[in-house]
Design an enzyme around this catalytic site. Structure first.
Site, PDB file in Angstrom:
ATOM      1  N   GLU A 182     -10.139  -1.452  -4.908  1.00 57.37           N
ATOM      2  CA  GLU A 182      -9.705  -2.421  -5.919  1.00 57.37           C
ATOM      3  C   GLU A 182      -9.279  -1.735  -7.220  1.00 57.37           C
ATOM      4  O   GLU A 182      -9.166  -2.376  -8.264  1.00 57.37           O
ATOM      5  CB  GLU A 182     -10.805  -3.452  -6.221  1.00 57.37           C
ATOM      6  CG  GLU A 182     -11.608  -3.931  -5.034  1.00 57.37           C
ATOM      7  CD  GLU A 182     -10.791  -4.671  -3.986  1.00 57.37           C
ATOM      8  OE1 GLU A 182      -9.576  -4.836  -4.178  1.00 57.37           O
ATOM      9  OE2 GLU A 182     -11.362  -5.090  -2.969  1.00 57.37           O
ATOM     10  N   ASP A 321      -0.368  -2.615  -0.842  1.00 59.70           N
ATOM     11  CA  ASP A 321      -1.104  -2.627   0.410  1.00 59.70           C
ATOM     12  C   ASP A 321      -0.143  -2.254   1.534  1.00 59.70           C
ATOM     13  O   ASP A 321       0.973  -2.799   1.625  1.00 59.70           O
ATOM     14  CB  ASP A 321      -1.694  -4.010   0.695  1.00 59.70           C
ATOM     15  CG  ASP A 321      -2.877  -4.331  -0.196  1.00 59.70           C
ATOM     16  OD1 ASP A 321      -3.614  -3.399  -0.570  1.00 59.70           O
ATOM     17  OD2 ASP A 321      -3.073  -5.516  -0.518  1.00 59.70           O
TER      18      ASP A 321
END
Length: 505
Positions: A182, A321
């Site tokens: 994160e 991602d």
């Protein structure tokens, strides 16, 4: 040094625990879809570019959780079966959707061939090959993907060392950089990275006040951070817009339920599924070329602005991602290949993060604040009011874990810690309980009940084992773990609870 500047692409590959190690509500389908639609075509594309002489193409982080699944024999057999099923689904649609069925047949056949030629022994040989030929830099990361700033320093160090050990065993050497889950950071973590041999990591651009044109040493450490350039990254994908939403691309959310295939193109943001136009690979290919050229123009303009501001060539870092390219955005791998081929023709150097460091693209030291790449760029996703119960649960898990290891240390006659499978398994379950995925899923209301259930399952196991071990009931603890059909041994083969009882570096 390029006359324009340097572009660094960073991809982060991560899925929560799946398969027989624990399932999403949709089971292993999420893993196999990402494997077939993203990981296979992306690695094939990188191998193709490498064979054409391209090097230093991108920096790729594969979390230890996903690396374990991509090497797992059960998952390897499962995805091979899934690829066969994909081909059969394409054939089943041939009479109703002939053009789509032919496209899907070709795509499934290419994926199956890629898997059978290169992936039968797992992801590790594939990733090693791409790294060893100079195509990619591989990043490591903490085991089980925790939100590290919220961890006890001992547990945080343990998770990092476990993840680095897993990377070293699978891929043959320790990584010089990591993807912090994160992009979570708290002041002082740079010293922990320094002690562990980590030399660079990624943060979100706002952590640097948007000054992302150079990598920056963090404090007085030897660790540097790279800032994700949101202006460039969001051109591709942001919370509100990006190329994958263009009308010509395949629509991810519209299904032909009889076959499980996706027959429509986006058509329009407010067009209902039943009114979407049929998918056309020809139209999509034209959009790929258009959007690749637009992105290259965006990168060049950004680098010219950076050079003007710095008085020297700098860099821009785009990070995503991995699953965006192929899984969420069907045409993503083709777009990415076009971009990586076009950028050098415009005077842009394509480099990995390590390549940028080697090129001297490092500026003055910076003091980083508490940060992440989540909503608000702070910690609210993982520590906000919606997940206050999980924050409390995680703190209790860490106390139980450390209490068991501190109260009843296992050592030989000289006091040297001895490795103990029960304590390793307890530590492994604690890492699972502390995964950032559970809080993310609750905050974003994505399978929140499942996330709370998984967090509770692993937390209860830690508390139970801790109580038994602290009371000296090792035999009872062993019998209890034998009943865990999904976790009789650690997911990470390199979990060594002794790392938790050694003095902090």
């Amino acid at each position: 040094m390029s006359r324009v500047g340097t572009f660094c692409l960073v991809l982060h590959s991560h899925l929560p625990l799946l398969a027989h190690h624990g399932r999403w509500p949709v089971g292993e389908e999420w893993l196999y879809q990402s494997w077939a639609h993203a990981y296979l075509p992306l690695t094939a594309m990188l191998r193709r570019l490498a064979s054409d002489g391209h090097r230093d193409l991108l920096t790729l982080g594969v979390t230890p959780v996903l690396a374990a699944q991509l090497d797992d024999p059960h998952c390897l057999r499962g995805v091979h079966d899934w690829l066969g099923g994909w081909t059969l689904r394409a054939h089943s649609a041939a009479t109703r959707l002939p053009d789509l069925a032919a496209h899907e047949h070709r795509t499934a056949a290419a994926a199956t061939d890629e898997f059978e030629r290169h992936w039968r022994h797992g992801a590790s040989p594939v990733l090693r090959g791409l790294r060893d030929c100079g195509a990619v830099e591989l990043l490591g990361g903490p085991a089980a993907h925790p939100f590290a700033p919220l961890l006890d320093p001992r547990v945080r160090r343990f998770s990092l060392l476990t993840g680095l050990a897993d990377h070293r065993v699978r891929l043959g050497s320790a990584p010089s950089g990591i993807w912090a889950p994160e992009c979570g950071f708290a002041p002082g973590m740079e010293r922990e990275y320094d002690d562990a041999g980590v030399r660079h990591f990624l943060v979100d651009g706002p952590a640097l006040g948007g000054r992302t044109g150079l990598m920056r040493p963090v404090g007085d450490s030897s660790v540097v951070c790279a800032g994700r350039d949101l202006d460039v990254t969001y051109r591709v994908w942001s919370p509100r817009k990006g190329y994958p939403g263009s009308a010509e691309y395949r629509d991810f959310h519209t299904w032909d339920h009889a076959s499980g295939l996706k027959p429509a193109r986006v058509t329009g943001r407010r067009v209902p599924p039943e009114r979407k136009r049929p998918y056309s690979p020809v139209l999509a290919a034209g959009a790929v070329r258009r959007d690749a050229l637009d992105f290259v123009d965006t990168v060049v303009a950004r680098l010219e602005s950076v050079r003007l501001s710095l008085g020297r060539p700098g860099l821009t870092v785009a990070a995503f991602d991995t699953e965006l390219f192929g899984h969420w955005w069907h045409e993503g791998p083709a777009w990415l290949e076009a971009v990586l081929r076009l950028l050098p023709t415009r005077g842009v150097a394509v480099r990995t993060l390590q390549g940028a460091v080697d090129d001297g693209l490092v500026g003055d030291p910076v003091t980083l604040p508490e940060c992440s790449w989540g909503s608000g760029k702070d910690w609210r996703v993982w520590a906000g009011p919606q997940v206050s119960d999980l924050v409390t649960t995680n703190a209790d898990v860490q106390r139980s874990l450390l209490a068991a290891l501190d109260a009843v240390p296992v050592g030989d006659a000289s006091g040297t810690p001895v490795r103990d499978p029960l304590r390793d398994l307890m530590a492994d379950q604690a890492l699972h309980a502390l995964s950032s995925d559970w809080a993310f899923m609750v905050t974003k209301d994505s399978a929140a009940d499942y996330a709370r259930g998984r967090a509770s399952l692993h937390a209860n196991r830690v508390h139970e084992l801790s109580g038994l071990l602290r009371s000296g009931r090792d035999r009872a603890a062993r019998r209890r773990t034998e009943a865990w059909t999904d976790a009789r041994q650690p997911l990470f083969g390199h979990v060594d609870a002794r790392d938790l009882v050694r003095p902090t570096l």
